[in-house]
Design an enzyme around this catalytic site. Structure first.
Site, PDB file in Angstrom:
ATOM      1  N   HIS A 108       0.824  -1.212   0.000  1.00 35.90           N
ATOM      2  CA  HIS A 108       0.000   0.000   0.000  1.00 35.90           C
ATOM      3  C   HIS A 108       0.855   1.258   0.000  1.00 35.90           C
ATOM      4  O   HIS A 108       1.725   1.432   0.841  1.00 35.90           O
ATOM      5  CB  HIS A 108      -0.902   0.014   1.233  1.00 35.90           C
ATOM      6  CG  HIS A 108      -1.915  -1.085   1.210  1.00 35.90           C
ATOM      7  ND1 HIS A 108      -3.201  -0.900   0.746  1.00 35.90           N
ATOM      8  CD2 HIS A 108      -1.827  -2.382   1.578  1.00 35.90           C
ATOM      9  CE1 HIS A 108      -3.859  -2.046   0.833  1.00 35.90           C
ATOM     10  NE2 HIS A 108      -3.044  -2.962   1.336  1.00 35.90           N
TER      11      HIS A 108
ATOM     12  N   HIS B  49      -1.684  -1.926   7.037  1.00 32.57           N
ATOM     13  CA  HIS B  49      -1.440  -2.081   5.591  1.00 32.57           C
ATOM     14  C   HIS B  49      -0.407  -1.069   5.103  1.00 32.57           C
ATOM     15  O   HIS B  49       0.236  -1.291   4.094  1.00 32.57           O
ATOM     16  CB  HIS B  49      -2.752  -1.953   4.809  1.00 32.57           C
ATOM     17  CG  HIS B  49      -3.470  -0.661   5.052  1.00 32.57           C
ATOM     18  ND1 HIS B  49      -4.211  -0.443   6.189  1.00 32.57           N
ATOM     19  CD2 HIS B  49      -3.551   0.488   4.323  1.00 32.57           C
ATOM     20  CE1 HIS B  49      -4.731   0.776   6.136  1.00 32.57           C
ATOM     21  NE2 HIS B  49      -4.337   1.358   5.024  1.00 32.57           N
TER      22      HIS B  49
ATOM     23  N   GLY C 155      -2.795  -5.156  11.292  1.00 30.62           N
ATOM     24  CA  GLY C 155      -3.259  -5.438   9.932  1.00 30.62           C
ATOM     25  C   GLY C 155      -4.769  -5.549   9.933  1.00 30.62           C
ATOM     26  O   GLY C 155      -5.436  -4.858   9.168  1.00 30.62           O
TER      27      GLY C 155
ATOM     28  N   ASP D 154      -9.225   5.674   8.677  1.00 27.92           N
ATOM     29  CA  ASP D 154     -10.690   5.579   8.722  1.00 27.92           C
ATOM     30  C   ASP D 154     -11.126   4.164   9.051  1.00 27.92           C
ATOM     31  O   ASP D 154     -12.071   3.949   9.811  1.00 27.92           O
ATOM     32  CB  ASP D 154     -11.278   5.953   7.349  1.00 27.92           C
ATOM     33  CG  ASP D 154     -10.998   7.409   6.997  1.00 27.92           C
ATOM     34  OD1 ASP D 154     -11.508   8.286   7.708  1.00 27.92           O
ATOM     35  OD2 ASP D 154     -10.262   7.643   6.024  1.00 27.92           O
TER      36      ASP D 154
ATOM     37  N   ASN E 293      -7.827  10.904   5.618  1.00 28.20           N
ATOM     38  CA  ASN E 293      -7.456  11.233   4.238  1.00 28.20           C
ATOM     39  C   ASN E 293      -8.625  11.081   3.285  1.00 28.20           C
ATOM     40  O   ASN E 293      -8.461  11.081   2.073  1.00 28.20           O
ATOM     41  CB  ASN E 293      -6.269  10.374   3.781  1.00 28.20           C
ATOM     42  CG  ASN E 293      -6.580   8.881   3.857  1.00 28.20           C
ATOM     43  OD1 ASN E 293      -7.735   8.490   4.017  1.00 28.20           O
ATOM     44  ND2 ASN E 293      -5.558   8.059   3.744  1.00 28.20           N
TER      45      ASN E 293
ATOM     46  N   HIS F 186      -4.732   3.870  -2.585  1.00 27.81           N
ATOM     47  CA  HIS F 186      -4.684   2.975  -1.456  1.00 27.81           C
ATOM     48  C   HIS F 186      -3.696   1.822  -1.607  1.00 27.81           C
ATOM     49  O   HIS F 186      -2.826   1.607  -0.797  1.00 27.81           O
ATOM     50  CB  HIS F 186      -6.093   2.436  -1.215  1.00 27.81           C
ATOM     51  CG  HIS F 186      -6.183   1.779   0.080  1.00 27.81           C
ATOM     52  ND1 HIS F 186      -5.892   0.459   0.230  1.00 27.81           N
ATOM     53  CD2 HIS F 186      -6.441   2.279   1.295  1.00 27.81           C
ATOM     54  CE1 HIS F 186      -5.995   0.179   1.506  1.00 27.81           C
ATOM     55  NE2 HIS F 186      -6.335   1.247   2.165  1.00 27.81           N
TER      56      HIS F 186
ATOM     57  N   ARG G  30     -14.996 -23.095  37.608  1.00 28.76           N
ATOM     58  CA  ARG G  30     -14.812 -21.628  37.674  1.00 28.76           C
ATOM     59  C   ARG G  30     -14.594 -21.193  39.120  1.00 28.76           C
ATOM     60  O   ARG G  30     -13.815 -20.304  39.413  1.00 28.76           O
ATOM     61  CB  ARG G  30     -15.995 -20.887  37.050  1.00 28.76           C
ATOM     62  CG  ARG G  30     -17.289 -21.098  37.781  1.00 28.76           C
ATOM     63  CD  ARG G  30     -18.447 -20.302  37.181  1.00 28.76           C
ATOM     64  NE  ARG G  30     -19.698 -20.794  37.726  1.00 28.76           N
ATOM     65  CZ  ARG G  30     -20.678 -20.024  38.153  1.00 28.76           C
ATOM     66  NH1 ARG G  30     -20.588 -18.726  38.088  1.00 28.76           N
ATOM     67  NH2 ARG G  30     -21.792 -20.564  38.628  1.00 28.76           N
TER      68      ARG G  30
ATOM     69  N   PHE H  70     -18.671 -16.192  24.357  1.00 30.52           N
ATOM     70  CA  PHE H  70     -18.402 -14.858  23.812  1.00 30.52           C
ATOM     71  C   PHE H  70     -16.962 -14.704  23.340  1.00 30.52           C
ATOM     72  O   PHE H  70     -16.555 -13.615  22.911  1.00 30.52           O
ATOM     73  CB  PHE H  70     -18.772 -13.779  24.829  1.00 30.52           C
ATOM     74  CG  PHE H  70     -20.219 -13.832  25.239  1.00 30.52           C
ATOM     75  CD1 PHE H  70     -21.202 -14.115  24.305  1.00 30.52           C
ATOM     76  CD2 PHE H  70     -20.605 -13.641  26.560  1.00 30.52           C
ATOM     77  CE1 PHE H  70     -22.542 -14.196  24.675  1.00 30.52           C
ATOM     78  CE2 PHE H  70     -21.934 -13.721  26.940  1.00 30.52           C
ATOM     79  CZ  PHE H  70     -22.915 -14.002  25.996  1.00 30.52           C
TER      80      PHE H  70
ATOM     81  N   HIS I 231     -18.308 -21.109  31.852  1.00 29.33           N
ATOM     82  CA  HIS I 231     -19.590 -21.512  31.260  1.00 29.33           C
ATOM     83  C   HIS I 231     -19.310 -22.208  29.921  1.00 29.33           C
ATOM     84  O   HIS I 231     -19.692 -21.738  28.862  1.00 29.33           O
ATOM     85  CB  HIS I 231     -20.528 -20.306  31.103  1.00 29.33           C
ATOM     86  CG  HIS I 231     -20.890 -19.655  32.406  1.00 29.33           C
ATOM     87  ND1 HIS I 231     -19.948 -19.182  33.289  1.00 29.33           N
ATOM     88  CD2 HIS I 231     -22.087 -19.427  32.989  1.00 29.33           C
ATOM     89  CE1 HIS I 231     -20.550 -18.679  34.355  1.00 29.33           C
ATOM     90  NE2 HIS I 231     -21.850 -18.826  34.212  1.00 29.33           N
TER      91      HIS I 231
END
Ligand SMILES: Cc1ncc(C[n+]2csc(CCOP(=O)(O)OP(=O)(O)O)c2C)c(N)n1
Length: 662
Positions: free
Chosen positions: A30, A70, A118, A159, A189, A265, A357, A437, A461
């Site tokens: 890039h 990148h 990345g 961005d 940009n 890009h 746990r 999760f 869990h």
């Protein structure tokens, strides 16, 4: 010392040249960011950053993290110019096999690369973690006489990084906890990969960051004075607010055919490079760096080394006055774990009936005492994950030495922040949530594995045994999916003693992450296996839990809450039955061939495995002749024991399967 604009402008031009030549040669990579942000690199690496190219891992260095990974040629060019061990020859091999200059920055491949980035947004999370760890280091080790830690963490994000949700999680955390040592630079940009950024975003990012609790500034990114002033303001503000600097840049600056467009890009600009180099005043020689630039950076390095030597004096004074702290810091940096850690964990009563746990919460306390650099966070589930360090308070603005981190409901952010803590290199990072999760955090776990960070995940869990919360909360494929991540050890202990072994194994492993999969529901103590064996067997990943007392004719394998069923079934299946506990497949698979053969002799092909999850991964051990009792569907909402029964996760099904083998 004043900033030398002439020298740094020249360096920026030559850094652009390095990026153009490398991208042109490899015909990939890039150009947009390295060209657009060249002046930023010049100010940071040529003037502002406090670092030591001869000691890239100096503990009190400022960090620069390229979240927009990148744009890796940006980093490689500035590391080369700064005097890191990244040569022009290395840059010539950009993106080639076994080079020091891979497509995206990788922590272990290149001196001066702070984080593997990345996947966009990850670096922002890492930077927040490094900033938190730096605050913790100040709290744990600085004294009123000696400030050995005072780091600033710079992160360059585009961005894409700020569109990704992970950066929102991490930034909200940074704002809430007042990480004012963090300076997040937003390369605005106006383009992303496919199109102009305005086609996908219309939010007011500045206001968003203000709302998170950041101080914000907005400047032209190619104006070195403006950028320097903004950074100096950001550095001087010790006001409990992280800093956000928006820099407006022109992606691909220097190649008019693509400048400022989405084409800037990638490597599309490569075909215009010859003309662009001429316009920039670069000679025909590829990978050109002028004598003047080399001289400038050599002088700058001398200055950095003089600063470093001054710090070393403080460091030596600190060590002399604080020998205990110095020892603790040395141990932390070396990732030392007390040799007798396992013995420090009291035995569980043989009639205990605990969830693993809960056992984990008990095991954690003596470990945390013995390892003062261990921190333990939870994504708003301490009440369930039970991994709160009782002797320590919460990490807060007022108590940055606290070792418990309340991450909020931000699993992905939590795991990226844990990565940052590990990159910082002093604290052992652990964090907790419900195992199901882990899917919300998987990209960060994968990167921890890739970068071989010694994180510890305390995920509870761990199966349909969760019960009433139902299939959304019941892992089925999750444990096996995690086992597929290379370098990640997944340990699913069967009872409290195995849990003790699992925690110690996790602490002792410093060349990669370990995930502990713990039950919600109570499990019995498996007293028929010697307690020492249960603890120590975990280290090897798999071990003979019950030895046959007649010639071997059947092996039952299991782990976690289902090992009890394997043991119960063995009682019915005769004296030739062996039970193998397999809490950690990755550890077992790393054992020597002889040990694996001892535990699972090839000559015995009558094998059954049982786990309350998808069965596929167990076939590596039971082979084509064996059977696996597992789940082929999502779970059900009902009391856990009933769900287990409904799906046939019990001893009787093991017995039936074994009897059906030829
Ligand atoms: C998580 C993730 N999704 C997608 C990509 C692929 N990708 C690489 S760069 C990029 C666009 C990034 O745009 P921006 O951050 O504005 O970078 P710039 O255009 O300024 O170089 C995309 C989509 C990625 N690297 N990571």
């Amino acid at each position: 010392m004043q900033m030398n604009f002439e020298a740094l402008s020249r360096a920026a031009t030559e850094a652009r040249g390095l990026a153009m030549d490398a991208v042109q040669a490899s015909q990939s990579g890039h150009l947009g960011l390295p060209l657009g942000c060249a002046e930023i690199g010049a100010v940071l690496y040529g003037y502002l950053l406090r670092h030591n190219p001869d000691q890239p891992r100096w503990i009190n260095r400022d960090y620069f993290i390229l979240s927009a990974g990148h744009g890796s040629m940006f980093l490689y060019a500035w590391l080369n110019l700064s005097g890191y061990d990244v040569s022009v020859e290395d840059i010539k091999r950009f993106r080639q096999l076994h080079s020091k200059t891979p497509g995206h920055p990788e922590y272990f491949e290149t001196p001066g690369v702070e984080c593997t980035t990345g996947p966009l947004g990850q670096g922002v999370g890492n930077a927040v973690g490094v900033a938190m760890a730096a605050k913790m280091a100040e709290a744990h080790f600085n004294t009123s006489d000696h400030r050995i830690f005072d780091q600033h963490i710079f992160c360059l994000a585009g961005d894409g990084c700020l569109q990704e949700g992970i950066s929102a999680e991490a930034s909200a955390f940074a704002g809430h906890f007042g990480l004012d040592n963090l300076i997040l630079i937003y390369d605005s940009n106006a383009i992303t990969l496919d199109a102009m950024a305005k086609q996908t975003q219309s939010e007011d990012t500045r206001k968003r960051y203000e709302a998170y609790g950041f101080n914000t500034q907005e400047i032209q990114g190619d104006d070195m004075q403006e950028f320097l002033d903004a950074c100096n303001i950001a550095k001087e503000r010790d006001n409990g607010k992280p800093q956000f600097i928006i820099i407006h840049t022109l992606a691909g600056k220097g190649i008019p055919e693509i400048e400022g467009t989405a084409k800037a890009h990638g490597e599309a600009g490569a075909k215009y490079v010859d003309a662009a180099r001429k316009r920039l005043g670069l000679p025909d020689e590829r990978y050109f760096v002028s004598k003047e630039t080399r001289e400038y950076f050599a002088e700058h390095k001398d200055k950095l080394l003089a600063d470093f030597a001054r710090w070393e004096k403080t460091w030596e004074g600190w060590r002399e006055k604080n020998p205990e702290k110095a020892r603790a810091l040395d141990d932390a940096i070396d990732k030392k774990v007390p040799q007798d850690l396992l013995e420090k964990i009291p035995a569980f009563p043989s009639d205990a009936k605990l969830a693993t746990r809960k056992a984990g919460g008990e095991v954690l306390q003596p470990i945390a005492k013995a390892m003062p650099n261990l921190i333990s966070g939870s994504a708003d589930l301490y009440g369930s994950t039970m991994n709160y360090i009782k002797d320590s308070g919460d990490f807060t603005r007022d108590n940055p030495g606290g070792r418990n981190i309340r991450f909020g409901i931000r699993e992905h952010g939590m795991c990226a922040i844990l990565n940052g803590v590990s990159y910082h290199g002093i604290f052992r990072a652990s964090g907790a949530t419900f195992l199901v999760f882990s899917d919300y955090a998987r990209p960060s776990i994968r990167l921890a594995a890739l970068a071989r960070l010694p994180n510890i995940y305390i995920f509870t869990h761990d199966s349909i045994g969760v019960g009433e919360d139902g299939p959304t909360h019941q892992p089925v494929e999750t444990v096996s999916a995690l086992r597929l991540i290379r370098h990640l050890d997944v340990i699913r202990p069967a009872d409290p003693e195995e849990t003790a072994g699992a925690f110690v194994a996790a602490c002792e492993r410093i060349d990669g992450p370990t995930l502990l999969a713990l039950t919600r529901q109570n499990v019995p103590m498996l007293n028929e296996i010697d307690a020492k064996l249960r603890r120590e067997g975990v280290r090897r990943g798999g071990y003979i839990a019950k030895q046959e007392s007649a010639p071997l004719d059947l092996i039952i394998l299991s782990c976690g809450s289902e090992l009890q069923h394997a043991l119960a079934a063995a009682k019915e299946l005769g004296a030739g039955t062996r039970v193998v506990s397999m809490p950690c497949m990755e550890r077992f698979n790393r054992e020597a061939e002889e040990y694996r053969e001892e535990v699972l002799p090839k000559k015995c092909r009558r094998r059954v495995a049982i786990e309350a999850g998808v069965p596929e991964i167990w076939y590596q051990y039971v082979g084509l002749d064996g059977k696996v009792i597992g789940l082929h569907r999502f779970g059900l909402s009902a009391p856990g024991a009933e769900v287990m029964k409904e799906f046939g996760i019990d001893a009787q099904h093991v017995v039936d399967a074994a009897r059906s083998l030829s």
